[in-house]
Scaffold this motif. Sequence first.
Motif, PDB file in Angstrom:
ATOM      1  N   ASP A 290     131.035  70.138   5.782  1.00 45.61           N
ATOM      2  CA  ASP A 290     131.381  69.852   4.388  1.00 45.61           C
ATOM      3  C   ASP A 290     131.093  71.146   3.637  1.00 45.61           C
ATOM      4  O   ASP A 290     129.936  71.480   3.402  1.00 45.61           O
ATOM      5  CB  ASP A 290     130.502  68.701   3.877  1.00 45.61           C
ATOM      6  CG  ASP A 290     130.677  68.462   2.389  1.00 45.61           C
ATOM      7  OD1 ASP A 290     131.753  68.777   1.858  1.00 45.61           O
ATOM      8  OD2 ASP A 290     129.727  67.948   1.760  1.00 45.61           O
TER       9      ASP A 290
ATOM     10  N   SER B 193     134.169  62.295  -1.971  1.00 46.99           N
ATOM     11  CA  SER B 193     134.186  63.130  -0.761  1.00 46.99           C
ATOM     12  C   SER B 193     133.549  62.378   0.405  1.00 46.99           C
ATOM     13  O   SER B 193     134.061  62.412   1.531  1.00 46.99           O
ATOM     14  CB  SER B 193     133.449  64.442  -1.018  1.00 46.99           C
ATOM     15  OG  SER B 193     132.137  64.182  -1.477  1.00 46.99           O
TER      16      SER B 193
ATOM     17  N   GLN C 185     133.838  71.449  -5.630  1.00 42.30           N
ATOM     18  CA  GLN C 185     134.667  70.532  -4.859  1.00 42.30           C
ATOM     19  C   GLN C 185     134.213  70.608  -3.414  1.00 42.30           C
ATOM     20  O   GLN C 185     133.527  71.555  -3.028  1.00 42.30           O
ATOM     21  CB  GLN C 185     136.140  70.931  -4.956  1.00 42.30           C
ATOM     22  CG  GLN C 185     136.705  70.686  -6.328  1.00 42.30           C
ATOM     23  CD  GLN C 185     138.218  70.684  -6.343  1.00 42.30           C
ATOM     24  OE1 GLN C 185     138.877  70.368  -5.359  1.00 42.30           O
ATOM     25  NE2 GLN C 185     138.767  71.059  -7.478  1.00 42.30           N
ATOM     26  N   HIS C 186     134.591  69.619  -2.647  1.00 43.41           N
ATOM     27  CA  HIS C 186     134.247  69.611  -1.224  1.00 43.41           C
ATOM     28  C   HIS C 186     135.465  70.014  -0.406  1.00 43.41           C
ATOM     29  O   HIS C 186     136.598  69.702  -0.778  1.00 43.41           O
ATOM     30  CB  HIS C 186     133.827  68.204  -0.783  1.00 43.41           C
ATOM     31  CG  HIS C 186     132.595  67.718  -1.463  1.00 43.41           C
ATOM     32  ND1 HIS C 186     131.376  67.616  -0.846  1.00 43.41           N
ATOM     33  CD2 HIS C 186     132.396  67.311  -2.746  1.00 43.41           C
ATOM     34  CE1 HIS C 186     130.483  67.159  -1.694  1.00 43.41           C
ATOM     35  NE2 HIS C 186     131.074  66.966  -2.859  1.00 43.41           N
TER      36      HIS C 186
END
Length: 280
Positions: free
Chosen positions: A244, A226, A270-271
Amino acid sequence: MNKKVQVDKKVKEKKKANYDERNKLNNLTGAEWQYATKTVISKIYPSNLQHKLRSQHGGQKPPELCKDLIKIFTKEDQMVLDPLAGVGGTLIGAALCNRNAIGIELNQKWIDIYEEVCHLENLNRFPVLCGDAKEKLKEIESGSIDFLLTDVPYWIMDQLTHTRSDTTERKSNLSKFNDKDLQSKDEWLSEMKSIFENARHTLKQNGYMAVFIGDMYRGKEYHFLSADLARTISEIPGYVLKSDIIWHDDSKMLHIYGYPFAYIPSLIHQHILIFRKEKI
Ligand SMILES: C[S@@+](CC[C@H](N)C(=O)[O-])C[C@H]1O[C@@H](n2cnc3c(N)ncnc32)[C@H](O)[C@@H]1O
């Protein structure tokens, strides 16, 4: 007027009262906006909307999560683009909140599944161009997209040994996202860069872009994909990184990797990288 209608009318009036007419971004009230700026999403999304059919893909996103994101960055009837559409998480999300959408996808099989889901669920079906996003993005009118929501294909990790079994090489399921030969991380980042470079002209000025990306633990180390991707996209003139968001996906299965010898993380997040197209 019966009691329910009266209550509904009151709720609508109250909502309207809290909606700022200067809001150019979305249809959210102040309270909804405040909630939408949270940097962690921990809501549990249901396995609905033909989840089993869409799971053939393996990298599909919950359409209702996509809907929640789309509602933050667009108003009703605006246009959403997903240049890496898969089986249509973004496109289905757009249909669920009365937005318009267009997709691009390399693999016709995933487009067919998306179309079947729309048919089975009686959803508005949006066009998906079949081909390489780097080329197909040129066909999309400049400035016609209000919000770009996408989910990148993962860096192919096949050459790396899975930590679970250090002696046997295993093929990563993720390799099915495209059929190229092994790719280094730099090659992957450079391919992602050219997709986002080619996407930039489609997005209106001050429009937002959200990109799903998961980190990985492979070959005995943590890969901060990420952060790598955020830096790579930020290098493209015009894209400014704004946030983010962490999506905490509690549906992920836990494995006891490493037990009882070493600490290996179970990645259940998750980003979602948020960029804005600003003047160069
Ligand atoms: C992570 S998946 C997206 C999944 C999607 N969010 C969903 O809900 O189904 C990424 C998709 O990008 C597609 N893809 C990879 N490279 C591409 C390219 N150069 N052009 C268009 N599509 C591509 C893959 O086939 C894959 O379906």
